[in-house]
Design a protein around this motif. Structure first.
Motif, PDB file in Angstrom:
ATOM      1  N   GLY A 130       0.787  -1.231   0.006  1.00 29.39           N
ATOM      2  CA  GLY A 130      -0.173  -0.134   0.070  1.00 29.39           C
ATOM      3  C   GLY A 130       0.876   1.389   0.049  1.00 29.39           C
ATOM      4  O   GLY A 130       1.826   1.553  -0.869  1.00 29.39           O
ATOM      5  N   LEU A 131       0.644   1.900   1.135  1.00 28.83           N
ATOM      6  CA  LEU A 131       1.485   3.339   1.213  1.00 28.83           C
ATOM      7  C   LEU A 131       2.774   3.018   2.056  1.00 28.83           C
ATOM      8  O   LEU A 131       3.558   3.924   2.114  1.00 28.83           O
ATOM      9  CB  LEU A 131       0.965   4.294   1.630  1.00 28.83           C
ATOM     10  N   VAL A 132       2.827   1.840   2.618  1.00 27.64           N
ATOM     11  CA  VAL A 132       4.072   1.421   3.467  1.00 27.64           C
ATOM     12  C   VAL A 132       5.277   0.929   2.492  1.00 27.64           C
ATOM     13  O   VAL A 132       4.873   0.040   1.782  1.00 27.64           O
ATOM     14  CB  VAL A 132       3.492   0.339   4.343  1.00 27.64           C
ATOM     15  N   SER A 133       6.523   1.261   2.648  1.00 26.38           N
ATOM     16  CA  SER A 133       7.510   0.924   1.973  1.00 26.38           C
ATOM     17  C   SER A 133       8.323   0.261   2.964  1.00 26.38           C
ATOM     18  O   SER A 133       8.732   0.951   3.947  1.00 26.38           O
ATOM     19  CB  SER A 133       8.279   2.103   1.296  1.00 26.38           C
ATOM     20  N   ILE A 134       8.823  -0.931   2.616  1.00 26.39           N
ATOM     21  CA  ILE A 134       9.739  -1.635   3.596  1.00 26.39           C
ATOM     22  C   ILE A 134      10.977  -2.049   2.769  1.00 26.39           C
ATOM     23  O   ILE A 134      11.116  -2.761   1.908  1.00 26.39           O
ATOM     24  CB  ILE A 134       8.920  -2.974   4.040  1.00 26.39           C
ATOM     25  N   PRO A 135      12.096  -1.019   3.192  1.00 26.42           N
ATOM     26  CA  PRO A 135      13.658  -1.562   2.477  1.00 26.42           C
ATOM     27  C   PRO A 135      13.752  -2.966   3.044  1.00 26.42           C
ATOM     28  O   PRO A 135      13.833  -3.475   4.171  1.00 26.42           O
ATOM     29  CB  PRO A 135      14.380  -0.495   3.187  1.00 26.42           C
ATOM     30  N   VAL A 136      14.139  -3.625   1.910  1.00 26.49           N
ATOM     31  CA  VAL A 136      14.609  -5.253   2.246  1.00 26.49           C
ATOM     32  C   VAL A 136      15.785  -5.435   1.190  1.00 26.49           C
ATOM     33  O   VAL A 136      16.179  -4.965   0.413  1.00 26.49           O
ATOM     34  CB  VAL A 136      13.513  -6.081   1.917  1.00 26.49           C
ATOM     35  N   LYS A 137      16.446  -6.601   1.845  1.00 36.25           N
ATOM     36  CA  LYS A 137      17.472  -7.181   0.863  1.00 36.25           C
ATOM     37  C   LYS A 137      16.975  -8.735   0.513  1.00 36.25           C
ATOM     38  O   LYS A 137      16.472  -9.263   1.207  1.00 36.25           O
ATOM     39  CB  LYS A 137      18.924  -7.282   1.581  1.00 36.25           C
ATOM     40  N   LEU A 138      17.276  -9.131  -0.685  1.00 39.27           N
ATOM     41  CA  LEU A 138      17.152 -10.119  -1.205  1.00 39.27           C
ATOM     42  C   LEU A 138      18.084 -11.299  -1.156  1.00 39.27           C
ATOM     43  O   LEU A 138      19.402 -10.876  -1.601  1.00 39.27           O
ATOM     44  CB  LEU A 138      16.676 -10.103  -2.877  1.00 39.27           C
ATOM     45  N   MET A 139      17.923 -12.360  -0.673  1.00 40.71           N
ATOM     46  CA  MET A 139      19.168 -13.375  -0.523  1.00 40.71           C
ATOM     47  C   MET A 139      18.659 -14.661  -0.957  1.00 40.71           C
ATOM     48  O   MET A 139      17.409 -15.055  -0.899  1.00 40.71           O
ATOM     49  CB  MET A 139      19.288 -13.568   0.922  1.00 40.71           C
TER      50      MET A 139
END
Length: 370
Positions: free
Chosen positions: A12-21
């Motif tokens: 939605g309007l929430v942005s979650i910084p992530v790393k992909l492994m």
């Protein structure tokens, strides 16, 4: 674990910084090609068809070949200029039950990790929302130059993402199913169910790659200069002659492998001639009689063999025997008593006759003397 992609999850309007492994790793043994004569490495070089010269990677670009054979170059710059909203974003499209995802669509698996301290709270929020709903998230993302479809789910305390094939990439199973008209009987289904129940559940953690271990042993033996022993496979050929017989054999084999061998055939109980069978007697007591009959031999031997085994029952039969003897003894005792009484009576009569005879004789003598 090393990350292979950095971006964010758009919830939605929430942005979650992530790393992909990568969540998986390949344990297959890699081989190289060599020249058998001298052991030299065989390498693949990129050679231009026109000038037959090797082309370095810097001068190599992608190209699309049209249906008429026309080659259209497409550079990395051309692809980067495309408006791709999922280039650095995992865009969640919606949520569906996990059963709605066809396992045929499952592809690579990844772990998503919160990238930084500020990302921990929204990451945990999405994780707990997925856990409580019991659903999975369907998302789009871009990786290695193309847009892909993904599924987000919770694994322990981590959000995992599975790459999915697009629905139009799944081929229909046309012409794969057996020809129509094949009927399965209930008896065959019962045996199949019995085999499934005997095999039981499988502990996935105990499964391992036997072939890879065999290859490692082979390489170690050849490196040590030891001879390589060839093992013959004991598995039967995949040829079913009698389906019912094969299922029954499979059930027996599965029971033996599980240490749950079936009970033997129940012995038939035959009462011994001339005696009444004991109530509640064990079935094993009659087993010797059945075995003797199976073994063959003369009738006399067969009748003799079973009478030896039930000898243990003799104490239990004493009471009836005594009773019978007692009952048989009563008439005998009465007869003996009658005989004794008769003898005594005869003796008394004889004595009385002798006494009377003596008196008569004495009387005669007195008369004569007078």
């Amino acid at each position: 674990m090393r990350s292979i992609w950095n971006g964010s999850i758009s919830f939605g309007l929430v942005s979650i910084p992530v790393k992909l492994m990568n969540a998986t790793e390949n344990h297959s043994i890699s081989f190289r090609q060599i020249h058998l004569a001298d052991g030299g490495r065989i390498r693949y070089r990129k050679v231009c068809e026109l000038d037959e010269e090797e082309v370095p990677a810097a001068e190599t670009v992608k190209a699309f070949e049209d249906a008429d054979g026309t080659v259209i170059p497409v550079t990395d710059e051309d692809l980067a200029s495309l408006p791709l909203p999922t280039a650095k974003t995992i865009e969640i499209e919606g949520f569906v039950p996990a059963a709605a995802i066809d396992p045929l669509q499952l592809d690579s698996a990844y772990y998503l990790s919160a990238n930084g301290v500020p990302a921990a709270k929204p990451y945990a929020l999405l994780r707990e929302a997925l856990r409580r709903s019991g659903k999975v998230a369907v998302a789009k993302y871009a990786l290695r130059g193309r847009e892909r479809l993904g599924m987000l789910r919770v694994v322990d305390d981590v959000i995992a993402m599975h790459g999915l094939l697009w629905p139009d990439e799944i081929r229909a199973p046309e012409g794969v199913a057996p020809e129509s008209g094949v009927k399965v009987r209930d008896a065959e289904l019962d045996l199949a169910d019995a085999l499934m129940n005997t095999l039981g559940d499988t502990d996935m953690d105990t499964l391992h790659d036997d072939y890879r271990e065999a290859v490692e042993e082979l390489v170690a033996a050849k490196a040590a200069g030891e001879p390589v022993a060839e093992e013959e496979s004991g598995k039967p050929e995949g040829k079913v002659i009698d389906l019912m017989a094969a299922l029954e054999s499979s059930v027996r084999a599965a029971k033996e492998s599980k240490g749950d061998a079936g009970d033997g055939e129940d012995a038939d109980v035959h009462p011994i001639e001339g005696r009444r069978p004991r109530s509640g007697g064990s079935r094993s007591a009659a087993a010797p009689k059945r075995t003797a009959r199976k073994g063959g031999g003369t009738r006399a031997a067969q009748e003799t063999a079973p009478k030896r085994a039930p000898a243990k029952k003799a104490p239990a039969k004493k009471a009836p025997a005594k009773k019978a003897a007692a009952e048989e003894g009563k008439p005998a005792r009465k007869t003996a008593a009658k005989k004794a009484t008769g003898k005594k009576t005869a003796a008394k009569k004889t004595a009385a006759k002798k006494t009377a005879a003596k008196k008569t004789s004495q009387g005669t003598r007195k008369r004569t003397s007078a």
